[in-house]
Design an enzyme around this catalytic site. Structure first.
Site, short mmCIF file in Angstrom:
data_model
loop_
_atom_site.label_atom_id
_atom_site.label_comp_id
_atom_site.label_asym_id
_atom_site.label_seq_id
_atom_site.Cartn_x
_atom_site.Cartn_y
_atom_site.Cartn_z
N ASP A 244 30.27 53.68 73.51
CA ASP A 244 30.53 53.11 72.18
C ASP A 244 30.14 54.12 71.12
OD1 ASP A 244 30.31 51.25 69.80
OD2 ASP A 244 30.62 49.74 71.34
N TYR B 259 47.70 46.15 64.73
CA TYR B 259 46.88 45.51 65.77
C TYR B 259 47.78 44.82 66.79
CZ TYR B 259 43.02 42.70 67.74
OH TYR B 259 42.09 42.13 68.58
#
Ligand code: NAD
Length: 252
Positions: A37, A155
């Site tokens: 991450d 998206y």
């Protein structure tokens, strides 16, 4: 013996939300876990939770939209744990809310770069690490991989793309014993929905909840359980599937 005893799982976007719940679920079932991450502070909390529970985990600081960093997260996993059995390609961003014609090109590129190319780069390096012993990959799509949503063209396009990528790779690696599937959550209570102003605004939250036949948002753990199921031997005949976990949203 635990379900994932001696196994190793990699979770991108494992710092918060669905990714954190997934990393914890893998660890609770016995896997050693890599948390990959950008957000090192929250990632370290995920690792600490796992270690407090008696598990093993490492954090690899990774931007999945950079192929070299995706390659490095797999290399670091192999260095630390010696193998890779499962990967959940979950890192994602919500992007800017705007109709397509008003969306800046840079905003389009960023969402595609993380949510679609990031999944491709991750798989590109995860798959070779799984070819010898077999493995399972679960890509985090969305209900917006199956239906449209206004003001979210990038998206929605990225998540539709994730399903195409999942199906193609599933065909390519089925005989090699690497299963590739996707999960399609509806609205899940995570930091992403806070940033998008959904859980932080009672009126918006109410409207979004009402859009789900079940009348509520999902919880990250309700997605994590499906991810670990898809990696388990119980899902051994599942290849290229897009599993809706959506409180009935798409059934309407
Ligand atoms: N929350 C929802 O309603 C919902 C619904 C469907 C799908 N999803 C998907 O689930 C996934 C997880 O989202 P969430 O809701 O848990 O949100 P979240 O913001 O809590 O988690 C996303 C994680 O991805 C990380 N990340 C972002 N960009 C990254 C990058 N370039 N490289 C590496 N890590 C990066 C973030 O730091 C964060 O830890 C996303 O792919 C999202 O699109 C979420």
């Amino acid at each position: 013996m635990q379900l994932f005893q001696d196994k190793v799982a990699l979770v991108t976007g494992g710092s918060t939300g669905i990714g954190r719940a997934t990393a914890l679920s893998f660890a609770a079932k016995g896997a050693r876990v890599t948390v990959a991450d950008l957000n090192s502070e929250e990632a370290r909390k995920t690792v600490a939770h796992i270690e407090e529970g008696g598990g093993a985990a490492i954090f690899v600081e990774t931007d999945v939209s950079d192929p070299a960093q995706a390659q490095a997260m797999v290399a670091e996993t192999l260095k630390a744990f010696g193998r890779l059995d499962y990967a959940c390609n979950n890192a994602g961003i919500e992007g800017v809310s705007a109709p397509a014609a008003d969306m800046a090109e840079a905003d389009w590129q960023r969402v595609i770069g993380v949510n679609l190319s990031g999944v491709f780069y991750s798989m590109k390096y995860e798959i070779p690490a799984m070819l010898e012993a077999g493995g399972a990959i679960v890509n985090m799509a969305s209900i917006l991989g199956q239906v449209g949503f206004a003001n979210a063209a990038a998206y929605t396009a990225a998540k539709h793309g994730v399903l195409g990528l999942t199906k193609a790779a599933a065909l390519e690696y089925a005989k090699a014993g690497v299963r590739v599937n996707a999960v399609c959550p509806a609205f899940i209570a995570t930091p992403m929905l806070e940033r998008a102003g959904i859980t932080s605004n009672e009126t918006v939250r109410g409207a979004i909840q009402a859009a789900h036949p079940v009348g509520r948002l999902g919880e990250p753990e309700e997605i994590a359980g499906v991810v670990t199921f898809l990696c388990s031997p119980e899902a051994s005949f599942m290849h290229g599937e897009a599993v809706l976990v959506d409180g009935g949203y798409v059934a309407q």
